[in-house]
Write a protein that holds these residues in place. Structure first.
Motif, PDB file in Angstrom:
ATOM      1  N   LYS A 117       0.832  -1.203   0.000  1.00  0.00           N
ATOM      2  CA  LYS A 117       0.000   0.000   0.000  1.00  0.00           C
ATOM      3  C   LYS A 117       0.871   1.259   0.000  1.00  0.00           C
ATOM      4  CE  LYS A 117      -4.033  -0.011   1.843  1.00  0.00           C
ATOM      5  NZ  LYS A 117      -5.204  -0.038   2.719  1.00  0.00           N
ATOM      6  N   ILE A 118       1.922   1.262   0.796  1.00  0.00           N
ATOM      7  CA  ILE A 118       2.825   2.417   0.853  1.00  0.00           C
ATOM      8  C   ILE A 118       3.519   2.629  -0.487  1.00  0.00           C
ATOM      9  CG2 ILE A 118       4.989   3.261   1.874  1.00  0.00           C
ATOM     10  CD1 ILE A 118       4.070   1.831   4.491  1.00  0.00           C
ATOM     11  N   ILE A 119       4.078   1.554  -1.041  1.00  0.00           N
ATOM     12  CA  ILE A 119       4.798   1.667  -2.310  1.00  0.00           C
ATOM     13  C   ILE A 119       3.859   2.104  -3.427  1.00  0.00           C
ATOM     14  CG2 ILE A 119       6.020   0.331  -4.076  1.00  0.00           C
ATOM     15  CD1 ILE A 119       7.149  -1.363  -1.695  1.00  0.00           C
ATOM     16  N   SER A 120       2.699   1.464  -3.530  1.00  0.00           N
ATOM     17  CA  SER A 120       1.750   1.794  -4.602  1.00  0.00           C
ATOM     18  C   SER A 120       1.231   3.218  -4.484  1.00  0.00           C
ATOM     19  CB  SER A 120       0.582   0.809  -4.593  1.00  0.00           C
ATOM     20  OG  SER A 120       1.034  -0.481  -4.908  1.00  0.00           O
ATOM     21  N   SER A 121       0.924   3.666  -3.279  1.00  0.00           N
ATOM     22  CA  SER A 121       0.400   5.030  -3.128  1.00  0.00           C
ATOM     23  C   SER A 121       1.483   6.067  -3.410  1.00  0.00           C
ATOM     24  CB  SER A 121      -0.202   5.242  -1.740  1.00  0.00           C
ATOM     25  OG  SER A 121       0.767   5.104  -0.735  1.00  0.00           O
ATOM     26  N   HIS A 122       2.717   5.807  -2.995  1.00  0.00           N
ATOM     27  CA  HIS A 122       3.807   6.751  -3.293  1.00  0.00           C
ATOM     28  C   HIS A 122       4.059   6.838  -4.796  1.00  0.00           C
ATOM     29  CE1 HIS A 122       4.626   6.958   0.975  1.00  0.00           C
ATOM     30  NE2 HIS A 122       5.585   7.830   0.746  1.00  0.00           N
ATOM     31  N   LEU A 123       4.062   5.689  -5.463  1.00  0.00           N
ATOM     32  CA  LEU A 123       4.283   5.691  -6.905  1.00  0.00           C
ATOM     33  C   LEU A 123       3.141   6.400  -7.629  1.00  0.00           C
ATOM     34  CD1 LEU A 123       5.893   4.950  -9.361  1.00  0.00           C
ATOM     35  CD2 LEU A 123       4.927   2.657  -9.263  1.00  0.00           C
ATOM     36  N   ALA A 124       1.910   6.126  -7.246  1.00  0.00           N
ATOM     37  CA  ALA A 124       0.767   6.798  -7.873  1.00  0.00           C
ATOM     38  C   ALA A 124       0.857   8.313  -7.660  1.00  0.00           C
ATOM     39  CB  ALA A 124      -0.544   6.257  -7.315  1.00  0.00           C
ATOM     40  N   SER A 154      -4.765  -8.087  -4.190  1.00  0.00           N
ATOM     41  CA  SER A 154      -4.286  -6.937  -4.951  1.00  0.00           C
ATOM     42  C   SER A 154      -5.441  -6.051  -5.420  1.00  0.00           C
ATOM     43  CB  SER A 154      -3.459  -7.395  -6.148  1.00  0.00           C
ATOM     44  OG  SER A 154      -2.906  -6.295  -6.824  1.00  0.00           O
ATOM     45  N   LEU A 155      -6.533  -6.682  -5.844  1.00  0.00           N
ATOM     46  CA  LEU A 155      -7.703  -5.892  -6.242  1.00  0.00           C
ATOM     47  C   LEU A 155      -8.193  -5.024  -5.084  1.00  0.00           C
ATOM     48  CD1 LEU A 155      -9.739  -8.477  -8.333  1.00  0.00           C
ATOM     49  CD2 LEU A 155      -8.704  -6.368  -9.176  1.00  0.00           C
ATOM     50  N   LYS A 156      -8.288  -5.601  -3.896  1.00  0.00           N
ATOM     51  CA  LYS A 156      -8.744  -4.845  -2.732  1.00  0.00           C
ATOM     52  C   LYS A 156      -7.767  -3.732  -2.384  1.00  0.00           C
ATOM     53  CE  LYS A 156     -10.297  -5.119   2.064  1.00  0.00           C
ATOM     54  NZ  LYS A 156     -10.266  -3.692   2.114  1.00  0.00           N
ATOM     55  N   LEU A 157      -6.484  -4.039  -2.414  1.00  0.00           N
ATOM     56  CA  LEU A 157      -5.469  -3.029  -2.129  1.00  0.00           C
ATOM     57  C   LEU A 157      -5.643  -1.816  -3.037  1.00  0.00           C
ATOM     58  CD1 LEU A 157      -2.243  -2.534  -1.013  1.00  0.00           C
ATOM     59  CD2 LEU A 157      -1.969  -2.849  -3.453  1.00  0.00           C
ATOM     60  N   HIS A 158      -5.753  -2.062  -4.330  1.00  0.00           N
ATOM     61  CA  HIS A 158      -5.863  -0.947  -5.272  1.00  0.00           C
ATOM     62  C   HIS A 158      -7.206  -0.234  -5.175  1.00  0.00           C
ATOM     63  CE1 HIS A 158      -2.290  -2.972  -6.848  1.00  0.00           C
ATOM     64  NE2 HIS A 158      -1.944  -1.746  -7.157  1.00  0.00           N
ATOM     65  N   GLU A 159      -8.271  -0.966  -4.928  1.00  0.00           N
ATOM     66  CA  GLU A 159      -9.556  -0.308  -4.715  1.00  0.00           C
ATOM     67  C   GLU A 159      -9.517   0.553  -3.456  1.00  0.00           C
ATOM     68  OE1 GLU A 159     -12.270  -3.618  -4.869  1.00  0.00           O
ATOM     69  OE2 GLU A 159     -12.542  -3.390  -7.041  1.00  0.00           O
ATOM     70  N   ASP A 160      -8.842   0.078  -2.403  1.00  0.00           N
ATOM     71  CA  ASP A 160      -8.685   0.884  -1.182  1.00  0.00           C
ATOM     72  C   ASP A 160      -7.910   2.170  -1.446  1.00  0.00           C
ATOM     73  OD1 ASP A 160     -10.027  -1.067   0.230  1.00  0.00           O
ATOM     74  OD2 ASP A 160      -8.251  -1.829   1.282  1.00  0.00           O
ATOM     75  N   LEU A 161      -7.025   2.146  -2.455  1.00  0.00           N
ATOM     76  CA  LEU A 161      -6.248   3.332  -2.822  1.00  0.00           C
ATOM     77  C   LEU A 161      -6.995   4.233  -3.811  1.00  0.00           C
ATOM     78  CD1 LEU A 161      -2.685   1.769  -3.178  1.00  0.00           C
ATOM     79  CD2 LEU A 161      -3.526   3.246  -1.333  1.00  0.00           C
ATOM     80  N   GLY A 162      -8.212   3.844  -4.182  1.00  0.00           N
ATOM     81  CA  GLY A 162      -9.021   4.679  -5.062  1.00  0.00           C
ATOM     82  C   GLY A 162      -9.009   4.278  -6.524  1.00  0.00           C
ATOM     83  N   PHE A 163      -8.308   3.201  -6.868  1.00  0.00           N
ATOM     84  CA  PHE A 163      -8.310   2.735  -8.248  1.00  0.00           C
ATOM     85  C   PHE A 163      -9.678   2.131  -8.561  1.00  0.00           C
ATOM     86  CE2 PHE A 163      -3.859   3.021  -7.392  1.00  0.00           C
ATOM     87  CZ  PHE A 163      -3.217   3.171  -8.610  1.00  0.00           C
ATOM     88  N   LYS A 164     -10.098   2.288  -9.800  1.00  0.00           N
ATOM     89  CA  LYS A 164     -11.371   1.742 -10.271  1.00  0.00           C
ATOM     90  C   LYS A 164     -11.105   0.800 -11.434  1.00  0.00           C
ATOM     91  CE  LYS A 164     -13.808   4.632  -7.723  1.00  0.00           C
ATOM     92  NZ  LYS A 164     -13.765   4.290  -6.343  1.00  0.00           N
ATOM     93  N   ILE A 165     -11.843  -0.300 -11.494  1.00  0.00           N
ATOM     94  CA  ILE A 165     -11.717  -1.212 -12.628  1.00  0.00           C
ATOM     95  C   ILE A 165     -12.308  -0.531 -13.852  1.00  0.00           C
ATOM     96  CG2 ILE A 165     -12.424  -3.428 -13.596  1.00  0.00           C
ATOM     97  CD1 ILE A 165     -12.447  -4.527 -10.721  1.00  0.00           C
ATOM     98  N   LYS A 166     -11.483  -0.367 -14.879  1.00  0.00           N
ATOM     99  CA  LYS A 166     -11.929   0.293 -16.118  1.00  0.00           C
ATOM    100  C   LYS A 166     -12.258  -0.721 -17.198  1.00  0.00           C
ATOM    101  CE  LYS A 166     -11.444   4.493 -14.683  1.00  0.00           C
ATOM    102  NZ  LYS A 166     -12.556   5.386 -14.541  1.00  0.00           N
ATOM    103  N   CYS A 167     -11.565  -1.849 -17.181  1.00  0.00           N
ATOM    104  CA  CYS A 167     -11.843  -2.894 -18.155  1.00  0.00           C
ATOM    105  C   CYS A 167     -11.243  -4.193 -17.649  1.00  0.00           C
ATOM    106  CB  CYS A 167     -11.281  -2.545 -19.539  1.00  0.00           C
ATOM    107  SG  CYS A 167      -9.481  -2.537 -19.619  1.00  0.00           S
TER     108      CYS A 167
END
Length: 72
Positions: A17-24, A45-58
């Motif tokens: 979560k820390i690495i992904s949010s810093h990179l984003a 991983s899906l939950k992690l990214h959804e928790d960071l605000g990512f949305k499934i686009k396709c």
């Protein structure tokens, strides 16, 4: 954004979560989008990214890739 692997003994500490949010946030500061490819079966991983605000686009039916070691 790239591939991220956290070893089993390091999981559960919030590192991904820390690495992904810093990179984003770095990409956002450069006015670039942040996008990831996650295998649909990877619920963690899906939950992690959804928790960071990512949305499934396709979703993809097939992903073709080749590793450098496959050239031998």
């Amino acid at each position: 954004m790239g591939f991220l692997y956290v070893t089993p003994e390091a999981r559960g500490q919030g590192l991904a979560k820390i690495i992904s949010s810093h990179l984003a946030n770095k990409l956002f500061s450069d006015n670039l989008p942040a996008a990831v490819t996650v295998l649909y079966e990877n619920a963690v991983s899906l939950k992690l990214h959804e928790d960071l605000g990512f949305k499934i686009k396709c979703t993809l039916d097939i992903l073709i890739s080749r590793s450098p070691d496959e050239f031998q």
